[in-house]
Design an enzyme around this catalytic site. Structure first.
Site, short mmCIF file in Angstrom:
data_model
loop_
_atom_site.label_atom_id
_atom_site.label_comp_id
_atom_site.label_asym_id
_atom_site.label_seq_id
_atom_site.Cartn_x
_atom_site.Cartn_y
_atom_site.Cartn_z
N ARG A 27 4.76 -1.19 -6.17
CA ARG A 27 4.97 -1.43 -4.74
C ARG A 27 6.43 -1.76 -4.41
NH1 ARG A 27 0.06 -2.44 -2.16
NH2 ARG A 27 1.21 -3.33 -0.43
N ASN A 99 5.38 -10.08 2.03
CA ASN A 99 5.47 -8.62 2.09
C ASN A 99 5.41 -8.25 3.56
OD1 ASN A 99 5.11 -5.84 1.90
ND2 ASN A 99 2.93 -6.01 1.42
N GLY A 100 6.45 -7.58 4.05
CA GLY A 100 6.45 -7.19 5.47
C GLY A 100 7.81 -7.47 6.09
N GLU A 485 5.48 20.35 -0.65
CA GLU A 485 5.04 19.30 -1.58
C GLU A 485 5.76 19.41 -2.92
OE1 GLU A 485 3.65 16.59 -1.34
OE2 GLU A 485 2.85 16.10 -3.30
N LYS A 489 8.13 16.48 -4.49
CA LYS A 489 7.93 15.91 -5.84
C LYS A 489 9.24 15.93 -6.60
CE LYS A 489 5.03 14.20 -5.41
NZ LYS A 489 4.20 14.13 -4.29
N GLU A 492 11.85 13.40 -5.12
CA GLU A 492 11.44 12.00 -5.32
C GLU A 492 11.74 11.49 -6.72
OE1 GLU A 492 7.57 10.38 -3.17
OE2 GLU A 492 7.17 12.18 -4.31
#
Ligand code: AGP
Length: 612
Positions: A27, A99-100, A485, A489, A492
């Protein structure tokens, strides 16, 4: 974005927090930290990965049976030791993880500075911490009441956990717009951004709702209230997640494991929802609303990133089979215009995490304007699944690699089922065509298995191109979203600049980029546009571009033209993205490894984008 974890109970908290942070590291991973109550308040935090935090903590006091931990994806302030969480209040009594984003942090900070507060970090979180402390002191209230009052003053999104040195027998957690789950053990509680740090300890969980806070006591008592101070009855659910689904299971990376899981998870996504022999499809959420969806003026697909790409594939499939008009919107743009949405529209929101802030905001707009919301999510119990009127889970299991792979293919499979079910209900597909597609759909897991056997060959191709600085991905029709896509990929995880384009658009601009240094990957599996694709390949070759082509078995024409070919098994054209995406995932994977990139945790990215 950002992973948070907390513990209170009889065990030592530090090992639980560190293990939990490692599971949540997907995350965010620019810094990490823990706070422990052990008579004192111990803070250990460090820029870098959780492993850097562990090294930093070596030889230091790590005792305490209550604690909180955080792994960060920077919003306010650069990644650094000082900006790492937990943040401590000025009195050094309170510690928080968050978180935020607190949007009005600047005005709150100005007020607090006037009142004598000082700040060590650039974060909005430290402002919230001191706001809570200030209210606690000024209003002479307990920590939970101070937190409640403070949260009524802040604008933004948060999942927070707070501990108080003076109250070591409780921790307080709250959420609005960022996920938070509470695990219930025997006189102990776990709190986390998702269930992965909790699953090995307990299967009993409570998902906190927006604008609720929980006070978790060491004696096993749990109180949940909303920000209006109304007590809520906790809804205890059973976790369906298994520990092995969140471990690498012998693979070097989560991404590779997840690529290889695709045959299985597509099988899981289809199981019980269709039968080719008997010619039926039954996607629970669709059955109830099929008439409304079929009669919709428009289906608006709202999604971001990879989920947006599966939405583009759905546009082809739904319009072709069910003949309902579809518009595919970037949720991140949709929310910033004044879109025309009415009660005759249906929004299909697609999201792996079910927590993407932009997609949630787009849903909010469509809902306000009375559209029906159909959510397609992977994470069970996620925010999008909860705010949707109807929906379907993709059942891909936890996807931990930041680059989405199996979530994409299960989304496409579910959208295919949705299109078929709508078409069957509407009568826009013949029984024989329906069966033909269903039979092919049942074969897809095997065909993906076959595509996966190309791994070594793809690794060899990767070795030829991994030093390229740019890549073009081209496809026609339903293969255009596959090109997008594939390019996503690659950029990224390998940081190579890559563009996806409809092959026919090449002549309107991108052709200027082509020279002997430009690899161009064609997804050339469509029979319907074969000649046109061949012409596009010729155009690239005429300009000395290097061509890699994904083709079906036995395509002598393209084999004669391309520098490298990847032969994937043939299937029904509408289903072909499910097979042709596999070599593109593997190609980006191998190129990224050859460039020494961290494929599971690519720089600057986070798995679940809960900020706008
Ligand atoms: C996919 O590889 C990306 N990491 C990203 O584009 C992702 O698909 C996007 O952020 C949307 O996420 P969601 O599906 O969880 O809503």
């Amino acid at each position: 974005m950002c992973g948070i974890v907390g513990y209170i109970g009889p065990k030592e908290a530090y090992p639980i927090l560190i293990k939990g942070l490692k599971r949540l590291e997907y995350r965010g991973y620019d810094s990490a930290g823990v706070a422990l109550l052990n008579g004192d308040l111990t803070i250990l935090k460090k820029e870098g990965k959780v492993s850097d935090l562990e090294m930093h903590a070596e030889g230091k006091n790590k005792t305490g049976t209550v604690g909180i931990g955080h792994t960060r994806w920077a919003t306010h302030g650069v990644p650094s030791d000082l900006n790492a969480h937990p943040h401590v209040s000025n009195s050094a009594q309170l510690a928080i993880i968050h978180n935020g984003i607190i949007e009005n942090y600047a005005s709150l900070k100005t007020e607090l500075v006037k009142r004598g507060y000082t700040f060590k970090s650039d974060t909005d979180t430290e402002v919230l911490m001191n706001l809570i402390e200030d209210i606690k002191k000024e209003e002479e209230v307990d920590i939970e009441e101070a937190l409640r009052i403070a949260l009524n003053e802040v604008v933004g999104a948060y999942a927070i956990v707070v501990i108080d040195k003076a109250n070591p027998d409780k921790i307080i957690a709250a959420r609005k717009g960022s996920p938070l789950v509470i695990g219930i053990g025997d006189k102990e509680f776990y709190v986390a951004s998702d269930a992965s740090p909790i699953v090995e300890f307990t299967k009993e969980v409570v998902y906190l709702n927006d604008e609720e806070f929980a006070v978790l006591h060491r004696n096993g008592d749990m109180e949940i209230k909303d920000l209006g101070n109304i007590t809520k009855t906790p809804y205890i659910q059973k976790l369906e997640m298994d520990l092995e689904t969140i471990e690498k299971g012998g693979y070097d990376t989560f991404m590779l494991k997840e690529i290889y899981e695709q045959p299985k998870v597509i099988g899981d996504a289809l199981r019980g929802r269709m039968n080719a022999k008997e010619g039926w499809i039954k996607l629970g959420g669709v059955s109830e609303f099929a008439t409304r969806i079929n009669n919709a003026e428009r289906l608006i697909i709202g999604a971001c990133g990879t989920s947006w790409h599966s939405g583009l594939i759905a546009e082809y499939v739904i319009e072709e089979l069910a003949r309902v008009p579809v518009e595919v919107e970037y949720a991140s743009e949709f929310r910033y215009r004044n879109p025309i949405v009415t009660s005759k529209d249906v929004m299909i929101a697609i999201s792996q995490s079910g927590e993407t802030a932009d997609t949630l905001a787009a849903i909010e707009i469509a809902k306000e304007r009375q559209a029906l919301i159909f959510g397609i999510c992977n994470v069970i119990g996620s925010s999008i699944s909860r705010v949707s009127h109807a929906g379907a889970y993709t059942h891909a299991g936890p996807e931990i690699g930041v680059a989405s792979t199996k979530a994409f293919s299960t989304q496409v499979a579910i959208l295919m089922l949705m299109a078929l079910q709508l078409a069957q209900k509407k009568g826009s597909i013949s029984a024989s065509r329906l069966r033909q597609i269903l039979y092919e759909l049942e074969e897809i897991p095997k065909k993906i298995e076959e595509a996966l056997t190309l791994n070594d060959e793809i690794e060899r191709i990767a070795a030829k191109y991994f030093e390229a600085e740019n890549f073009l991905y081209l496809g026609r029709g339903i293969n255009f979203p596959v090109a997008l896509e594939g390019a996503l990929k690659l950029k990224e995880i390998s940081y190579i600049h890559a563009e996806g384009y409809p092959a026919a658009e090449m002549k309107h601009g991108p052709i200027a980029l082509i020279d002997e240094n430009m690899p161009v990957l064609f997804i050339a599996t469509n029979k319907s546009a074969h000649e046109k694709i061949v012409s596009n390949i010729q155009e690239v070759k005429a300009r000395k571009g290097k061509v890699i082509a994904v083709i079906n078995h036995a395509d002598e024409v393209i084999e004669g033209l391309a520098d490298d070919v990847i032969r994937v098994p043939e299937t029904e054209e509408l289903l072909s993205p499910l097979v042709s995406i596999v070599p593109l995932q593997l190609l980006s994977y191998h190129i990224a490894l050859m460039r020494n990139c961290n494929v599971d945790q690519p720089r600057n990215l986070a798995k679940s984008v809960t900020v706008e």
